[in-house]
Write an enzyme that holds these catalytic residues in place. Structure first.
Site, short mmCIF file in Angstrom:
data_model
loop_
_atom_site.label_atom_id
_atom_site.label_comp_id
_atom_site.label_asym_id
_atom_site.label_seq_id
_atom_site.Cartn_x
_atom_site.Cartn_y
_atom_site.Cartn_z
N SER A 148 0.85 -1.19 0.00
CA SER A 148 0.00 0.00 0.00
C SER A 148 0.88 1.24 0.00
O SER A 148 1.99 1.22 0.56
CB SER A 148 -0.90 0.01 1.23
OG SER A 148 -1.52 1.27 1.41
N TYR A 161 -1.16 -0.38 10.31
CA TYR A 161 -1.25 -0.77 8.92
C TYR A 161 -0.03 -0.30 8.14
O TYR A 161 0.59 -1.08 7.39
CB TYR A 161 -2.53 -0.20 8.30
CG TYR A 161 -2.77 -0.64 6.88
CD1 TYR A 161 -3.23 -1.92 6.61
CD2 TYR A 161 -2.54 0.22 5.81
CE1 TYR A 161 -3.46 -2.34 5.31
CE2 TYR A 161 -2.77 -0.19 4.50
CZ TYR A 161 -3.23 -1.46 4.25
OH TYR A 161 -3.46 -1.87 2.95
#
Length: 239
Positions: A148, A161
């Site tokens: 990501s 995350y």
């Protein structure tokens, strides 16, 4: 209908997080290209629905593996099971991941932090450890892991995350450097904004119809999983 001359005909592929979203879309595309699939996810119902969809389109019956990626010993057994059944592995798609809480780092309970790291990082290490010997037995082993842009964004409240994806990138790049003299090629794919449940949880006010569907990523996965791909150790942005 799948073709015997599809780009993945005769190839064995493991896909994690396969029951929905990106994983399900990639599974359907790979099945249409002739791959034999081993599909891993926690949700049994989702796997069964995907199985029905793949077989309805004439794809090879996939092997369904309901499994929580935090069960490390189960991942260790996966390699032995696949070796006994197939004697090799051609493709590994490390797609499964969890968002974790969007909250200040100082407020995150240790157990929650550990869960995000276990699923997003440690599970992929265990998959590499378990499946690397089988990828080496392929004429063109290919591994693709989903990362990501948050890995390097430094945004507030994205701590678990973002850290997990940064660690995943470091792990995968190290692995890629270690296999340069083999038939294995290893890369990361950064999807960008995609219409998934995780995206909806992170941005609840966003119109999902303004986003690309998971199917928009399939060409990128197919390219990186194909025997002809020679990219290695890259972060490929699918913007």
């Amino acid at each position: 209908m799948p073709s015997e001359t599809g780009r993945l005909a005769g190839r064995i592929a493991v896909i994690t997080g396969a029951s929905r979203g990106i994983g399900a879309a990639v599974a359907k595309r790979f099945a249409a290209e002739g791959a034999q699939l081993i599909l891993i996810a926690r949700t049994v119902g989702g796997l069964e629905e995907l199985d029905d969809a793949i077989r309805a389109e004439g794809g090879l019956q996939p092997v369904l593996v309901p499994h929580d990626l935090r069960d490390a010993e189960g991942l260790d057994r996966l390699g032995a099971s696949l070796n006994e059944r197939y004697g090799k592995l051609d493709i590994l798609i490390g797609n499964a991941g969890i968002l974790g809480p969007l909250t200040p780092v100082a407020h995150i309970p240790p157990a929650v932090w550990q869960e995000v790291m276990e699923v997003n990082v440690t599970a992929n290490y265990r998959l590499i450890r378990s499946l690397d010997p089988l990828l080496r037995l392929s004429d063109a082993g290919r591994a693709v892991f989903v990362t990501s842009g948050k890995a390097s964004s430094g945004l507030a409240y994205w701590g678990p995350y973002a850290v997990s994806k940064a660690a995943l990138e470091a792990l995968v790049r190290s692995y890629a450097a270690e296999v340069t003299k083999t038939n294995i090629r290893v890369n990361l794919l950064s999807p960008g904004a995609i219409r998934t449940g995780m995206r909806a949880a992170a941005f609840p006010g966003e119109d999902p119809e303004s986003l690309r569907p998971p199917e928009a990523l399939c060409d990128h996965f197919l390219e990186l999983a194909s025997p002809t791909c020679q990219r290695n150790g890259e972060v490929v942005a699918a913007e």
